[in-house]
Design an enzyme around this catalytic site. Structure first.
Site, short mmCIF file in Angstrom:
data_model
loop_
_atom_site.label_atom_id
_atom_site.label_comp_id
_atom_site.label_asym_id
_atom_site.label_seq_id
_atom_site.Cartn_x
_atom_site.Cartn_y
_atom_site.Cartn_z
N ASN A 1 33.01 45.24 34.66
CA ASN A 1 33.64 44.97 35.95
C ASN A 1 34.06 46.31 36.53
O ASN A 1 35.04 46.90 36.08
CB ASN A 1 34.85 44.05 35.74
CG ASN A 1 35.65 43.87 37.02
OD1 ASN A 1 35.18 44.20 38.11
ND2 ASN A 1 36.85 43.31 36.90
N LYS B 1 35.18 46.96 39.46
CA LYS B 1 36.29 46.89 40.43
C LYS B 1 35.93 47.74 41.67
O LYS B 1 34.78 47.77 42.07
CB LYS B 1 37.59 47.34 39.77
CG LYS B 1 37.82 46.59 38.46
CD LYS B 1 39.18 46.73 37.89
CE LYS B 1 39.25 45.94 36.59
NZ LYS B 1 40.58 45.85 36.04
N HIS C 1 39.14 36.45 38.95
CA HIS C 1 39.66 37.59 38.18
C HIS C 1 41.17 37.70 38.42
O HIS C 1 41.66 37.39 39.51
CB HIS C 1 38.95 38.87 38.60
CG HIS C 1 39.35 40.04 37.76
ND1 HIS C 1 40.46 40.82 38.06
CD2 HIS C 1 38.85 40.52 36.60
CE1 HIS C 1 40.58 41.74 37.12
NE2 HIS C 1 39.63 41.58 36.23
N GLU D 1 43.07 40.08 39.14
CA GLU D 1 43.48 40.83 40.34
C GLU D 1 43.32 39.97 41.59
O GLU D 1 44.09 40.09 42.54
CB GLU D 1 42.69 42.15 40.42
CG GLU D 1 43.25 43.16 39.43
CD GLU D 1 42.23 44.08 38.78
OE1 GLU D 1 41.16 44.28 39.36
OE2 GLU D 1 42.51 44.58 37.67
N GLU E 1 41.29 36.87 29.81
CA GLU E 1 41.83 38.19 30.09
C GLU E 1 43.33 38.10 30.28
O GLU E 1 43.82 37.78 31.37
CB GLU E 1 41.21 38.75 31.38
CG GLU E 1 39.70 38.92 31.31
CD GLU E 1 39.23 39.98 32.30
OE1 GLU E 1 38.58 40.93 31.87
OE2 GLU E 1 39.55 39.86 33.50
N GLY F 1 43.97 46.96 32.16
CA GLY F 1 44.24 48.28 32.71
C GLY F 1 45.53 48.90 32.19
O GLY F 1 46.02 49.89 32.73
N SER G 1 41.57 46.06 28.46
CA SER G 1 41.59 47.33 27.74
C SER G 1 40.62 47.38 26.56
O SER G 1 40.94 47.95 25.51
CB SER G 1 43.03 47.66 27.29
OG SER G 1 43.87 47.82 28.43
N GLY H 1 36.60 46.72 32.00
CA GLY H 1 36.90 47.39 33.27
C GLY H 1 36.73 48.89 33.12
O GLY H 1 35.62 49.43 33.12
N GLY H 2 37.86 49.59 32.94
CA GLY H 2 37.88 51.05 32.91
C GLY H 2 36.78 51.69 32.08
O GLY H 2 36.07 52.60 32.55
P1 PGA Z 1 40.25 46.91 31.77
O1 PGA Z 1 39.86 45.75 32.84
O2 PGA Z 1 39.14 46.93 30.73
O3 PGA Z 1 40.30 48.17 32.58
O4 PGA Z 1 41.57 46.52 31.17
C1 PGA Z 1 39.31 44.53 32.44
C2 PGA Z 1 39.10 43.63 33.64
O5 PGA Z 1 39.94 43.67 34.56
O6 PGA Z 1 38.11 42.88 33.72
#
Ligand code: PGA
Length: 261
Positions: A9, A11, A95, A97, A167, A173, A213, A234-235
């Protein structure tokens, strides 16, 4: 065993040029990753570039969101049909967010899910509790509510196209990852809900990804859990080498094969 899914993802990161340069590097790394499904979700503006850059490979492209109407006066929105036409096979739905920053409701998520299915997309439906909900022992109630309201009333063939992502909001994050057993327990609960709402067979086939994470340093332990069928990253997915390392650590991958010789 369910085939692992490793999804990125991105973002609101990566331009078209950055997307092409990711794929230049990632495609050669991905050629040794045949043991899992690889999905990448760029921003809307980079979807076409990603589809083009992935052509001829096994890498699948996903959107991060959609709107449920087919077309109309909905400034700023993108329909499921538009996403499918670009060449996406998947879309994220709900998601955290979207839920917590943009105030999306369970009902809106359900509409998005239906629109995605109707357009032939496979939805990756995200669920998860906040820190205060976990601390108040409400995790089960929250997952039950999110599952029952967004995944209600599908036919068995529709349900079979869904991927679920657990999640926990407090792990996204933040660098705080759920422990493998805590994540596996939440996945077990979601599978039970799927078995109740659909059938035992559907729940056994359902692939549930963990997100929050995930990094090359913690992915092997998470993915070794029988209940954890993949990762939504994500990251760490922004870097082709780190993302490939996470995929490599999934069961059946090159790391495991090396261990068994
Ligand atoms: P993250 O994000 O790996 O940066 O924690 C995961 C996500 O939001 O899908």
């Amino acid at each position: 065993m369910r085939r692992p899914v490793i999804a990125a993802n991105w973002k609101m990161f990566k331009t078209q040029a950055e997307t092409r340069s990711f794929f230049n590097r990632f495609r050669s790394l991905a050629s040794s990753l045949r043991h899992c499904d690889l999905i990448i979700a760029p921003a809307f503006t980079a979807l076409a570039a990603a589809v083009e850059a992935a052509r001829g490979s096994e890498i699948l492209i996903s959107a991060q969101d959609l709107y449920w109407e087919k077309e109309g006066a909905w400034t700023g929105e993108v329909s499921a049909g538009m996403i499918a036409e670009v060449g996406c096979r998947f879309t994220l739905v709900g998601h955290s967010e979207r839920r917590h920053v943009f105030g999306e409701t369970d009902d809106q998520i359900h509409r998005k899910l239906r629109a995605a299915l109707a357009a032939g997309l496979a939805p990756i439906v995200c669920v998860g509790e906040t820190l205060s909900e976990r601390e108040a022992n409400q995790t089960e109630d929250v997952l039950r509510r999110q599952f029952n309201s967004s995944l209600t009333g599908l036919t068995a063939p529709e349900f079979s196209r869904i991927l679920l992502a657990y999640e926990p909001v407090w792990a996204i994050g933040t660098g705080r990852t759920a422990t493998p057993d805590l994540a596996a327990a939440a996945h077990g609960l979601l599978r039970e809900l799927a078995s109740h709402a659909y059938s035992s067979a559907s729940s056994q086939n359902l692939r549930i990804l963990y997100g929050g994470s995930v990094k090359p340093e913690n992915s092997a332990a998470l993915l070794a859990e029988e209940e954890i069928d993949g990762a939504l990253v994500g990251g760490a997915s922004l870097d082709p080498v780190a993302f490939a390392a996470i995929a490599k650590s999934a069961p059946g991958g090159p790391l495991e094969q090396n261990r068994s010789v």
